[in-house]
Structure formats: C-alpha cells, structure tokens
Design a protein around this motif. Sequence first.
Motif, short mmCIF file in Angstrom:
data_model
loop_
_atom_site.label_atom_id
_atom_site.label_comp_id
_atom_site.label_asym_id
_atom_site.label_seq_id
_atom_site.Cartn_x
_atom_site.Cartn_y
_atom_site.Cartn_z
N PRO A 93 0.81 -1.22 0.00
CA PRO A 93 0.00 0.00 0.00
C PRO A 93 0.85 1.27 0.00
O PRO A 93 0.34 2.36 -0.22
CB PRO A 93 -0.83 -0.12 1.28
N TRP A 94 2.15 1.16 0.27
CA TRP A 94 3.02 2.32 0.34
C TRP A 94 3.61 2.61 -1.05
O TRP A 94 4.23 1.78 -1.65
CB TRP A 94 4.15 2.09 1.34
N LYS A 95 3.39 3.83 -1.51
CA LYS A 95 3.92 4.27 -2.80
C LYS A 95 4.96 5.37 -2.56
O LYS A 95 4.81 6.20 -1.66
CB LYS A 95 2.80 4.85 -3.69
N ARG A 104 13.48 15.17 -1.64
CA ARG A 104 13.69 13.89 -0.96
C ARG A 104 12.52 12.96 -1.25
O ARG A 104 11.37 13.40 -1.37
CB ARG A 104 13.78 14.09 0.55
N PRO A 105 12.78 11.64 -1.32
CA PRO A 105 11.68 10.69 -1.50
C PRO A 105 10.94 10.49 -0.18
O PRO A 105 11.54 10.52 0.89
CB PRO A 105 12.38 9.41 -1.94
N PHE A 106 9.62 10.29 -0.29
CA PHE A 106 8.81 9.95 0.87
C PHE A 106 7.80 8.90 0.43
O PHE A 106 7.61 8.63 -0.75
CB PHE A 106 8.13 11.19 1.47
N PHE A 107 7.17 8.27 1.41
CA PHE A 107 6.24 7.18 1.15
C PHE A 107 4.86 7.57 1.66
O PHE A 107 4.74 8.18 2.74
CB PHE A 107 6.72 5.89 1.82
N TYR A 108 3.84 7.20 0.88
CA TYR A 108 2.45 7.55 1.23
C TYR A 108 1.60 6.29 1.14
O TYR A 108 1.65 5.55 0.17
CB TYR A 108 1.92 8.62 0.27
N ASN A 109 0.78 6.07 2.19
CA ASN A 109 -0.14 4.94 2.24
C ASN A 109 -1.54 5.50 1.99
O ASN A 109 -2.07 6.23 2.84
CB ASN A 109 -0.06 4.23 3.59
N ALA A 110 -2.13 5.15 0.82
CA ALA A 110 -3.44 5.70 0.47
C ALA A 110 -4.55 5.11 1.34
O ALA A 110 -5.58 5.76 1.52
CB ALA A 110 -3.74 5.42 -1.02
N GLU A 111 -4.35 3.91 1.90
CA GLU A 111 -5.38 3.30 2.73
C GLU A 111 -5.51 4.01 4.08
O GLU A 111 -6.61 4.28 4.55
CB GLU A 111 -5.08 1.81 2.94
N THR A 112 -4.36 4.29 4.67
CA THR A 112 -4.38 4.91 6.01
C THR A 112 -4.11 6.41 5.94
O THR A 112 -4.19 7.08 6.97
CB THR A 112 -3.33 4.25 6.92
N LYS A 113 -3.73 6.93 4.78
CA LYS A 113 -3.42 8.34 4.55
C LYS A 113 -2.23 8.79 5.41
O LYS A 113 -2.16 9.92 5.87
CB LYS A 113 -4.64 9.22 4.80
N GLU A 114 -1.28 7.88 5.62
CA GLU A 114 -0.06 8.19 6.38
C GLU A 114 1.07 8.50 5.41
O GLU A 114 1.10 7.99 4.30
CB GLU A 114 0.36 7.00 7.25
#
Length: 120
Positions: A93-95, A104-114
């Motif tokens: 789920p992390w993109k 800088r790169p970061f990661f986003y979880n669309a399910e939990t919006k974290e």
Amino acid sequence: LEEKMKAWEATPEEQSAASLGGLTPGGADGFDIGLAIAFPLIVGSCLFFILFPFLGPQLAAGDFAKSAYEGEVGGAPAVKMAPAPAPAAAADPWKQYTDEASGRPFFYNAETKETSWTHP
C-alpha cells in the motif's frame, strides 16, 4: 392389345391395365416413399461397413477425444495438471513520491493516509 398400343388406339384404361396400374418409367406418379426412407439408411449402413475397419481400432482404444494433458500410465488414462500459479503477493500500500520542496523521497499509504520518510 399390343397391336392397339402400337397403333395408338388403346384407351387410357387399357394402357393402365397393361402397364402395372399406370406407372410409367420417369413419371412422378411412381414415387415410392418407402424407397425414399430406406435409401439413406442403405447408403449409411454401406458406408459404416466400409469405414468400420479403419475406425474400429480407434473406437476400441478411445483415441478420439484425447486432450494434450492426458497420457496413459499402466493402461489407465492419467491427467497431467499444469502447476497452479503462485498466489499474487499482497500489493504494497506504500507508494514512493518525491517531495517538491526538498527533492527527498517519501512514502504515502493511500489506505491509512499516512506519510513517512522511510519505507515502513
């Protein structure tokens, strides 16, 4: 009667009596429904007896409907199954995205919006 027929002097009744009830060769009045039904059966049975020596061994062995996955093991048909595909791994789920301000790169979880700077 023959002399009259040669001279074309016989009446229609006399011609009918002399020609098996009025049936004449080539006439449509001589159609026989029994022969029309029997003829295909006769031809079909003749073809069966002509072709059976060639088809008999295949019929006895049952070779007509063999699929590509079937073989014979010890005289009995054996089915070779293709291996089942591995179950699809659960989608992560992390993109990963890039922060426009810092690059800088970061990661986003669309399910939990974290969001996270490291992959959890």
